[in-house]
Design a protein around this motif. Structure first.
Motif, PDB file in Angstrom:
ATOM      1  N   ALA A  29       1.011  -1.122   0.082  1.00 51.52           N
ATOM      2  CA  ALA A  29       0.088  -0.095   0.106  1.00 51.52           C
ATOM      3  C   ALA A  29       0.767   1.458   0.119  1.00 51.52           C
ATOM      4  O   ALA A  29       1.935   1.235   0.603  1.00 51.52           O
ATOM      5  CB  ALA A  29      -0.957  -0.100   1.062  1.00 51.52           C
ATOM      6  N   ALA A  30       0.433   2.229  -0.489  1.00 58.49           N
ATOM      7  CA  ALA A  30       0.928   3.592  -0.599  1.00 58.49           C
ATOM      8  C   ALA A  30      -0.196   4.707   0.017  1.00 58.49           C
ATOM      9  O   ALA A  30      -1.209   4.540  -0.546  1.00 58.49           O
ATOM     10  CB  ALA A  30       1.497   3.988  -2.058  1.00 58.49           C
ATOM     11  N   ASP A  31       0.392   5.344   1.034  1.00 60.38           N
ATOM     12  CA  ASP A  31      -0.661   6.409   1.686  1.00 60.38           C
ATOM     13  C   ASP A  31      -0.164   7.573   1.038  1.00 60.38           C
ATOM     14  O   ASP A  31       1.047   8.170   1.382  1.00 60.38           O
ATOM     15  CB  ASP A  31      -0.739   6.402   2.984  1.00 60.38           C
ATOM     16  CG  ASP A  31      -1.675   7.181   3.855  1.00 60.38           C
ATOM     17  OD1 ASP A  31      -2.764   7.377   3.261  1.00 60.38           O
ATOM     18  OD2 ASP A  31      -1.252   7.717   4.797  1.00 60.38           O
ATOM     19  N   VAL A  32      -0.801   8.385   0.287  1.00 63.98           N
ATOM     20  CA  VAL A  32      -0.511   9.283  -0.567  1.00 63.98           C
ATOM     21  C   VAL A  32      -1.159  10.869   0.084  1.00 63.98           C
ATOM     22  O   VAL A  32      -2.197  11.004   0.586  1.00 63.98           O
ATOM     23  CB  VAL A  32      -1.086   9.467  -1.994  1.00 63.98           C
ATOM     24  CG1 VAL A  32      -0.361  10.719  -2.586  1.00 63.98           C
ATOM     25  CG2 VAL A  32      -0.492   8.071  -2.538  1.00 63.98           C
ATOM     26  N   GLY A  33      -0.241  11.864   0.362  1.00 65.39           N
ATOM     27  CA  GLY A  33      -0.737  13.118   1.065  1.00 65.39           C
ATOM     28  C   GLY A  33      -0.831  12.632   2.538  1.00 65.39           C
ATOM     29  O   GLY A  33      -1.651  12.876   3.338  1.00 65.39           O
TER      30      GLY A  33
ATOM     31  N   ALA B 253       2.798  -0.523 -11.724  1.00 68.81           N
ATOM     32  CA  ALA B 253       2.084  -1.825 -11.551  1.00 68.81           C
ATOM     33  C   ALA B 253       3.078  -2.426 -10.328  1.00 68.81           C
ATOM     34  O   ALA B 253       3.381  -3.414 -10.157  1.00 68.81           O
ATOM     35  CB  ALA B 253       2.223  -2.898 -12.603  1.00 68.81           C
ATOM     36  N   SER B 254       2.920  -1.442  -9.235  1.00 67.96           N
ATOM     37  CA  SER B 254       3.843  -1.965  -8.153  1.00 67.96           C
ATOM     38  C   SER B 254       2.961  -1.974  -6.844  1.00 67.96           C
ATOM     39  O   SER B 254       3.530  -2.584  -5.947  1.00 67.96           O
ATOM     40  CB  SER B 254       5.016  -0.786  -7.841  1.00 67.96           C
ATOM     41  OG  SER B 254       4.411   0.483  -7.649  1.00 67.96           O
ATOM     42  N   HIS B 255       1.697  -1.568  -6.770  1.00 67.71           N
ATOM     43  CA  HIS B 255       1.103  -1.462  -5.578  1.00 67.71           C
ATOM     44  C   HIS B 255      -0.245  -1.929  -5.546  1.00 67.71           C
ATOM     45  O   HIS B 255      -0.854  -1.998  -6.673  1.00 67.71           O
ATOM     46  CB  HIS B 255       0.926  -0.032  -4.940  1.00 67.71           C
ATOM     47  CG  HIS B 255       2.133   0.345  -4.591  1.00 67.71           C
ATOM     48  ND1 HIS B 255       3.351   0.589  -5.287  1.00 67.71           N
ATOM     49  CD2 HIS B 255       2.523   0.507  -3.045  1.00 67.71           C
ATOM     50  CE1 HIS B 255       4.376   1.132  -4.480  1.00 67.71           C
ATOM     51  NE2 HIS B 255       3.926   0.861  -3.092  1.00 67.71           N
ATOM     52  N   ASP B 256      -0.877  -2.621  -4.589  1.00 69.88           N
ATOM     53  CA  ASP B 256      -2.215  -3.367  -4.428  1.00 69.88           C
ATOM     54  C   ASP B 256      -3.222  -2.330  -4.166  1.00 69.88           C
ATOM     55  O   ASP B 256      -4.328  -2.372  -4.495  1.00 69.88           O
ATOM     56  CB  ASP B 256      -2.225  -4.355  -3.678  1.00 69.88           C
ATOM     57  CG  ASP B 256      -1.206  -5.446  -3.593  1.00 69.88           C
ATOM     58  OD1 ASP B 256      -0.956  -5.937  -4.798  1.00 69.88           O
ATOM     59  OD2 ASP B 256      -0.160  -5.713  -2.830  1.00 69.88           O
ATOM     60  N   LEU B 257      -2.776  -1.294  -3.225  1.00 69.38           N
ATOM     61  CA  LEU B 257      -3.589  -0.070  -2.800  1.00 69.38           C
ATOM     62  C   LEU B 257      -3.025   1.165  -2.602  1.00 69.38           C
ATOM     63  O   LEU B 257      -1.741   1.400  -2.064  1.00 69.38           O
ATOM     64  CB  LEU B 257      -4.030  -0.772  -1.382  1.00 69.38           C
ATOM     65  CG  LEU B 257      -4.974   0.446  -0.684  1.00 69.38           C
ATOM     66  CD1 LEU B 257      -6.479   0.336  -1.305  1.00 69.38           C
ATOM     67  CD2 LEU B 257      -5.103  -0.089   0.959  1.00 69.38           C
ATOM     68  N   ILE B 258      -3.587   2.145  -3.062  1.00 71.32           N
ATOM     69  CA  ILE B 258      -3.228   3.640  -3.200  1.00 71.32           C
ATOM     70  C   ILE B 258      -4.371   4.289  -2.137  1.00 71.32           C
ATOM     71  O   ILE B 258      -5.463   4.202  -2.416  1.00 71.32           O
ATOM     72  CB  ILE B 258      -3.136   4.153  -4.445  1.00 71.32           C
ATOM     73  CG1 ILE B 258      -2.111   3.575  -4.974  1.00 71.32           C
ATOM     74  CG2 ILE B 258      -2.817   5.610  -4.269  1.00 71.32           C
ATOM     75  CD1 ILE B 258      -1.663   4.121  -6.435  1.00 71.32           C
ATOM     76  N   THR B 259      -4.021   4.898  -1.241  1.00 68.18           N
ATOM     77  CA  THR B 259      -4.743   5.575  -0.395  1.00 68.18           C
ATOM     78  C   THR B 259      -4.709   7.111  -0.317  1.00 68.18           C
ATOM     79  O   THR B 259      -3.790   7.462  -0.350  1.00 68.18           O
ATOM     80  CB  THR B 259      -4.981   4.929   1.405  1.00 68.18           C
ATOM     81  OG1 THR B 259      -3.547   5.197   1.877  1.00 68.18           O
ATOM     82  CG2 THR B 259      -5.434   3.674   1.019  1.00 68.18           C
ATOM     83  N   TYR B 260      -5.844   7.799  -0.109  1.00 64.95           N
ATOM     84  CA  TYR B 260      -5.899   9.338   0.178  1.00 64.95           C
ATOM     85  C   TYR B 260      -6.913   9.596   1.164  1.00 64.95           C
ATOM     86  O   TYR B 260      -7.925   9.796   1.157  1.00 64.95           O
ATOM     87  CB  TYR B 260      -6.323  10.149  -1.052  1.00 64.95           C
ATOM     88  CG  TYR B 260      -5.330   9.882  -2.304  1.00 64.95           C
ATOM     89  CD1 TYR B 260      -4.594  11.196  -2.696  1.00 64.95           C
ATOM     90  CD2 TYR B 260      -5.295   8.995  -3.080  1.00 64.95           C
ATOM     91  CE1 TYR B 260      -3.592  11.131  -3.633  1.00 64.95           C
ATOM     92  CE2 TYR B 260      -4.379   8.980  -4.242  1.00 64.95           C
ATOM     93  CZ  TYR B 260      -3.660   9.853  -4.554  1.00 64.95           C
ATOM     94  OH  TYR B 260      -2.818  10.199  -5.624  1.00 64.95           O
ATOM     95  N   ALA B 261      -6.243   9.889   2.432  1.00 63.69           N
ATOM     96  CA  ALA B 261      -6.733  10.198   3.701  1.00 63.69           C
ATOM     97  C   ALA B 261      -6.910  11.839   3.915  1.00 63.69           C
ATOM     98  O   ALA B 261      -5.653  12.278   3.978  1.00 63.69           O
ATOM     99  CB  ALA B 261      -6.393   9.343   4.965  1.00 63.69           C
ATOM    100  N   GLN B 262      -7.827  12.468   3.568  1.00 64.26           N
ATOM    101  CA  GLN B 262      -8.109  13.762   3.562  1.00 64.26           C
ATOM    102  C   GLN B 262      -7.395  14.743   2.643  1.00 64.26           C
ATOM    103  O   GLN B 262      -6.693  15.719   2.834  1.00 64.26           O
ATOM    104  CB  GLN B 262      -7.672  14.383   5.104  1.00 64.26           C
ATOM    105  CG  GLN B 262      -8.118  13.540   6.188  1.00 64.26           C
ATOM    106  CD  GLN B 262      -9.656  14.051   6.334  1.00 64.26           C
ATOM    107  OE1 GLN B 262     -10.247  13.319   6.858  1.00 64.26           O
ATOM    108  NE2 GLN B 262      -9.921  15.242   6.381  1.00 64.26           N
ATOM    109  N   SER B 263      -6.749  14.073   1.636  1.00 66.07           N
ATOM    110  CA  SER B 263      -5.782  14.670   0.849  1.00 66.07           C
ATOM    111  C   SER B 263      -6.298  14.619  -0.838  1.00 66.07           C
ATOM    112  O   SER B 263      -5.617  15.333  -1.640  1.00 66.07           O
ATOM    113  CB  SER B 263      -4.603  13.852   1.030  1.00 66.07           C
ATOM    114  OG  SER B 263      -4.309  12.661   0.529  1.00 66.07           O
ATOM    115  N   TRP B 264      -7.508  13.855  -1.101  1.00 63.42           N
ATOM    116  CA  TRP B 264      -7.508  13.893  -2.580  1.00 63.42           C
ATOM    117  C   TRP B 264      -7.869  15.254  -3.387  1.00 63.42           C
ATOM    118  O   TRP B 264      -7.596  15.388  -4.339  1.00 63.42           O
ATOM    119  CB  TRP B 264      -8.862  12.890  -2.835  1.00 63.42           C
ATOM    120  CG  TRP B 264      -9.092  12.683  -4.000  1.00 63.42           C
ATOM    121  CD1 TRP B 264     -10.234  12.991  -4.816  1.00 63.42           C
ATOM    122  CD2 TRP B 264      -8.459  11.794  -5.307  1.00 63.42           C
ATOM    123  NE1 TRP B 264     -10.369  12.484  -6.137  1.00 63.42           N
ATOM    124  CE2 TRP B 264      -9.269  11.695  -6.319  1.00 63.42           C
ATOM    125  CE3 TRP B 264      -7.380  11.057  -5.186  1.00 63.42           C
ATOM    126  CZ2 TRP B 264      -8.805  10.955  -7.623  1.00 63.42           C
ATOM    127  CZ3 TRP B 264      -6.856  10.359  -6.349  1.00 63.42           C
ATOM    128  CH2 TRP B 264      -7.571  10.359  -7.477  1.00 63.42           C
TER     129      TRP B 264
END
Length: 253
Positions: free
Chosen positions: A45-49, A101-112
């Motif tokens: 997973a990658a948590d962005v922002g 094609a490196s991650h199963d999940l990308i998340t944006y918590a309060q940042s999209w």
């Protein structure tokens, strides 16, 4: 005040952000697992922002192999202090510093909302593996709680922004995501609450982007008046904050 200025305003309040911002309920992550039909455990997973790592820490607790992407230097430094064993990379959602094609999940918590979706959606598709998922969410205003609704209106008026009357993402966000990218999209809203000291609640208010860009005298005046109102509502100075987490999950083919 530009959106970019507001987005980078958090760097001036990284400690305050980490100490006062709310977390997220377990039901949010339960739904991500249910919709994607895969556990978060061992998901890449990658948590962005990522900010100071509030959501990142929860993803790690669920067993995800998570890294953080954060544009702000002060926020990234605070993140590293709080989560020293989790990698944090400088970057943003418009140009993800991640391999194809490196991650199963990308998340944006309060940042999209800080991204340009004409760039961040293609970037998400580039980085996600087949069957991977994008999850975006916000802790939104619980408009059904009178004092919270009224406070929201006061804050918006004081900051010179338009009060909102809806949660986000709205239905158009889901339609746009599905139409742009062929993703399978679902939405879930979860109500939850926390009880915190009055001063932590005020610190949470003053960590918001629209508030951070105000002059110091303006901030102090508003917070002083708000402290008096809240002491009338909560004589023991234990404030119950109610939120509605608004979650959008999309899986790619």
């Amino acid at each position: 005040m530009t959106a970019s200025s507001r987005a980078h305003s958090f760097n001036a309040a990284a400690d305050q952000y980490a100490a006062s911002r709310p977390s997220y309920p377990p039901e949010l992550f339960d739904f991500i697992e249910e919709f994607t039909r895969r556990p978060l455990a061992r998901a890449r997973a990658a948590d962005v922002g990522a900010g100071t790592g509030i959501a990142t820490a929860l993803l790690r607790e669920r067993g995800a192999e998570v890294i953080a992407v954060e544009p702000g230097g002060a926020m990234a430094a605070k993140f590293h202090t709080l989560l020293p064993d989790v990698p944090v990379i400088r970057g943003d959602g418009n140009a993800l510093p991640l391999a194809d094609a490196s991650h199963d999940l990308i998340t944006y918590a309060q940042s999209w909302q800080w991204t340009d979706t004409t760039r961040s959606v293609p970037e998400t598709l580039r980085v996600l593996r087949p069957g991977g998922a994008l999850a975006i969410w916000w802790n939104t205003t619980a408009f059904d709680v009178p004092w919270i609704r009224e406070q929201h209106q006061r804050i918006a008026h004081h900051c010179g922004v338009k009060p909102t009357s809806r949660k986000r993402p709205d239905d158009s966000d889901a339609i746009r995501l599905a139409g742009l990218s062929g993703l399978r999209v679902a939405r879930r809203q979860v109500s939850w609450s926390r009880v915190i000291p009055l001063e932590t609640h005020l610190a949470n208010i003053s960590s918001r982007s629209a508030f951070l860009v105000l002059a110091e005298d303006d901030k102090r005046a508003f917070l002083s008046e708000e402290r008096g109102r809240l002491r009338d509502l909560f004589p023991d100075e234990a404030v119950e904050e109610t939120y509605v987490v608004d979650l959008l999950v999309a899986t790619r083919p």
